[in-house]
Write a protein that holds these residues in place. Structure first.
Motif, PDB file in Angstrom:
ATOM      1  N   MET A  75     140.718  34.546-118.165  1.00 23.22           N
ATOM      2  CA  MET A  75     140.915  35.660-119.100  1.00 23.22           C
ATOM      3  C   MET A  75     142.281  35.560-119.765  1.00 23.22           C
ATOM      4  SD  MET A  75     139.290  38.737-116.770  1.00 23.22           S
ATOM      5  CE  MET A  75     139.909  40.059-117.839  1.00 23.22           C
ATOM      6  N   ALA A  76     143.298  35.160-118.993  1.00 22.52           N
ATOM      7  CA  ALA A  76     144.650  35.027-119.533  1.00 22.52           C
ATOM      8  C   ALA A  76     144.724  33.932-120.589  1.00 22.52           C
ATOM      9  CB  ALA A  76     145.636  34.721-118.403  1.00 22.52           C
ATOM     10  N   VAL A  77     144.037  32.820-120.328  1.00 25.31           N
ATOM     11  CA  VAL A  77     144.035  31.701-121.273  1.00 25.31           C
ATOM     12  C   VAL A  77     143.493  32.139-122.625  1.00 25.31           C
ATOM     13  CG1 VAL A  77     142.952  29.472-121.783  1.00 25.31           C
ATOM     14  CG2 VAL A  77     143.896  29.919-119.500  1.00 25.31           C
ATOM     15  N   ASN A  78     142.522  33.043-122.609  1.00 29.86           N
ATOM     16  CA  ASN A  78     141.887  33.498-123.853  1.00 29.86           C
ATOM     17  C   ASN A  78     142.540  34.740-124.457  1.00 29.86           C
ATOM     18  OD1 ASN A  78     139.828  31.475-123.795  1.00 29.86           O
ATOM     19  ND2 ASN A  78     138.781  32.641-122.196  1.00 29.86           N
ATOM     20  N   GLY A 101     149.745  37.705-126.201  1.00 30.20           N
ATOM     21  CA  GLY A 101     150.793  38.717-126.058  1.00 30.20           C
ATOM     22  C   GLY A 101     150.976  39.256-124.658  1.00 30.20           C
ATOM     23  N   GLU A 102     151.239  40.575-124.589  1.00 27.95           N
ATOM     24  CA  GLU A 102     151.511  41.221-123.307  1.00 27.95           C
ATOM     25  C   GLU A 102     150.289  41.198-122.387  1.00 27.95           C
ATOM     26  OE1 GLU A 102     153.039  45.117-123.902  1.00 27.95           O
ATOM     27  OE2 GLU A 102     154.830  44.440-124.981  1.00 27.95           O
ATOM     28  N   GLU A 103     149.111  41.287-122.980  1.00 27.37           N
ATOM     29  CA  GLU A 103     147.898  41.236-122.168  1.00 27.37           C
ATOM     30  C   GLU A 103     147.795  39.895-121.452  1.00 27.37           C
ATOM     31  OE1 GLU A 103     143.015  41.663-122.519  1.00 27.37           O
ATOM     32  OE2 GLU A 103     144.235  41.340-124.325  1.00 27.37           O
ATOM     33  N   GLN A 104     148.144  38.834-122.139  1.00 28.33           N
ATOM     34  CA  GLN A 104     148.102  37.506-121.531  1.00 28.33           C
ATOM     35  C   GLN A 104     149.084  37.406-120.359  1.00 28.33           C
ATOM     36  OE1 GLN A 104     149.738  33.892-123.562  1.00 28.33           O
ATOM     37  NE2 GLN A 104     147.642  33.102-123.325  1.00 28.33           N
ATOM     38  N   ASP A 105     150.318  37.900-120.579  1.00 28.37           N
ATOM     39  CA  ASP A 105     151.318  37.860-119.506  1.00 28.37           C
ATOM     40  C   ASP A 105     150.835  38.644-118.286  1.00 28.37           C
ATOM     41  OD1 ASP A 105     152.872  36.391-121.187  1.00 28.37           O
ATOM     42  OD2 ASP A 105     154.360  37.952-121.575  1.00 28.37           O
ATOM     43  N   SER A 106     150.244  39.810-118.546  1.00 28.54           N
ATOM     44  CA  SER A 106     149.757  40.653-117.455  1.00 28.54           C
ATOM     45  C   SER A 106     148.659  39.947-116.667  1.00 28.54           C
ATOM     46  CB  SER A 106     149.238  41.978-118.021  1.00 28.54           C
ATOM     47  OG  SER A 106     148.704  42.778-116.997  1.00 28.54           O
ATOM     48  N   ALA A 150     146.673  36.741-112.001  1.00 31.26           N
ATOM     49  CA  ALA A 150     146.135  35.489-111.469  1.00 31.26           C
ATOM     50  C   ALA A 150     147.069  34.915-110.406  1.00 31.26           C
ATOM     51  CB  ALA A 150     145.938  34.479-112.595  1.00 31.26           C
ATOM     52  N   LEU A 151     148.365  35.001-110.643  1.00 32.79           N
ATOM     53  CA  LEU A 151     149.350  34.456-109.706  1.00 32.79           C
ATOM     54  C   LEU A 151     149.436  35.271-108.417  1.00 32.79           C
ATOM     55  CD1 LEU A 151     152.220  33.604-112.216  1.00 32.79           C
ATOM     56  CD2 LEU A 151     150.890  31.951-110.892  1.00 32.79           C
ATOM     57  N   GLU A 152     149.506  36.578-108.570  1.00 31.75           N
ATOM     58  CA  GLU A 152     149.765  37.449-107.417  1.00 31.75           C
ATOM     59  C   GLU A 152     148.494  37.974-106.746  1.00 31.75           C
ATOM     60  OE1 GLU A 152     152.680  37.648-106.258  1.00 31.75           O
ATOM     61  OE2 GLU A 152     153.757  36.757-107.948  1.00 31.75           O
ATOM     62  N   LEU A 186     154.262  28.100-117.181  1.00 29.33           N
ATOM     63  CA  LEU A 186     154.638  27.516-118.465  1.00 29.33           C
ATOM     64  C   LEU A 186     154.425  28.523-119.586  1.00 29.33           C
ATOM     65  CD1 LEU A 186     155.525  24.971-120.048  1.00 29.33           C
ATOM     66  CD2 LEU A 186     153.103  24.341-120.189  1.00 29.33           C
ATOM     67  N   ASN A 187     153.321  29.234-119.538  1.00 31.65           N
ATOM     68  CA  ASN A 187     153.028  30.238-120.566  1.00 31.65           C
ATOM     69  C   ASN A 187     153.909  31.470-120.446  1.00 31.65           C
ATOM     70  OD1 ASN A 187     150.431  29.665-122.375  1.00 31.65           O
ATOM     71  ND2 ASN A 187     150.070  28.730-120.384  1.00 31.65           N
TER      72      ASN A 187
END
Length: 259
Positions: free
Chosen positions: A94-97, A100-105, A110-112, A145-146
């Motif tokens: 979902m983040a890849v697609n 902005g802020e939504e991607q970072d969130s 995904a990480l945590e 990286l992103n």
């Protein structure tokens, strides 16, 4: 073969007799040497039979241990890792697609982790050695990286830990390391990663893209000959690529700077 070497042949001259006797002596010596060698081997085996037996047993135990670990630990752990990573992988895709802020969130989710499931960081740690853990290294690296900022070194560390086994994803990982190195001011170090990314799985999409990145980094660091080499390769091997026009412009700049 000389006539006097034939079976049952009787020498007619003294010279022939001497040759036959010499051959027979040499043959006897060879067989004696072989017999002595075999005897020594048998003697050594007899003397060291306990050591040989223990060595064979040790090898068998190690082989059995590897099989048991794979069968009863690694494979079940791999299955568990795949099940546990479903949610984190969904957040990552979902983040890849997103932007902005939504991607970072979403990358942070995904990480945590979320929805009561492990995040990629936990999966990479808890399931190290499994395929899911390995892919998590790649996804973590790309996520960092992103996210940028202070995360570039983390991106380098995780992408380096990823084992792509010669796949296209390995090319992406090496290019990602190159991008992160550029961001932290190590552009000269990035060049080798871009070149490696270009050649892991040569194709008309990623190869010219990474060759162009390597050429741009070479130009920025003053290595004009390296830049020219990659730019000419794009022109010659990938003339229809989207990067070909930019490569042509940069090639003129590189040749002018080199002269």
């Amino acid at each position: 073969m000389a006539a006097y070497n034939k079976r049952g042949y009787k020498p007619k001259t003294k010279k022939e007799k001497e040759v036959i006797e010499e051959n027979e002596s040499a043959t006897a010596e060879v067989f004696t040497t072989l017999d002595e060698g075999a005897g020594k081997t048998e003697e050594w085996v007899e003397k060291n039979q306990n050591i040989i037996l223990y060595t064979v047993i040790a090898i068998a135990v190690i082989a059995l241990g590897i099989w048991a670990y794979t069968e009863f630990v690694l494979e079940p752990k791999g299955e568990e890792a795949l099940q546990e990573s479903v949610q984190a992988d969904e957040f990552y895709q979902m983040a890849v697609n997103a932007t902005g802020e939504e991607q970072d969130s979403l990358f942070n989710l995904a990480l945590e982790g979320g929805e009561g499931k492990y995040g990629l960081l936990k999966i990479a740690d808890e399931y190290s050695g499994t395929e899911a853990g390995n892919i998590a290294n790649y996804q973590i690296g790309m996520a960092y990286l992103n996210l940028g900022g202070a995360n570039y070194q983390k991106a380098i560390d995780y992408l380096t830990a990823y084992d792509g086994d010669g796949s296209v994803m390995e090319a992406y990982a090496n290019a990602g390391i190159g991008d992160a190195l550029v961001q932290v001011g190590q552009e000269a170090d990035a060049i080798s990663y871009y070149n490696k990314a270009a050649d892991i799985v040569p194709n008309e999409f990623t190869t010219p893209k990474y060759l162009l990145k390597a050429a741009q980094a070479s130009l920025n660091t003053g290595d004009y000959s390296a830049a020219i080499k990659n730019l000419e390769r794009i022109e010659e091997e990938y003339p229809e690529a989207a990067e070909a026009q930019t490569a042509q412009i940069l090639l003129g700049q590189a040749e002018a700077a080199a002269n």
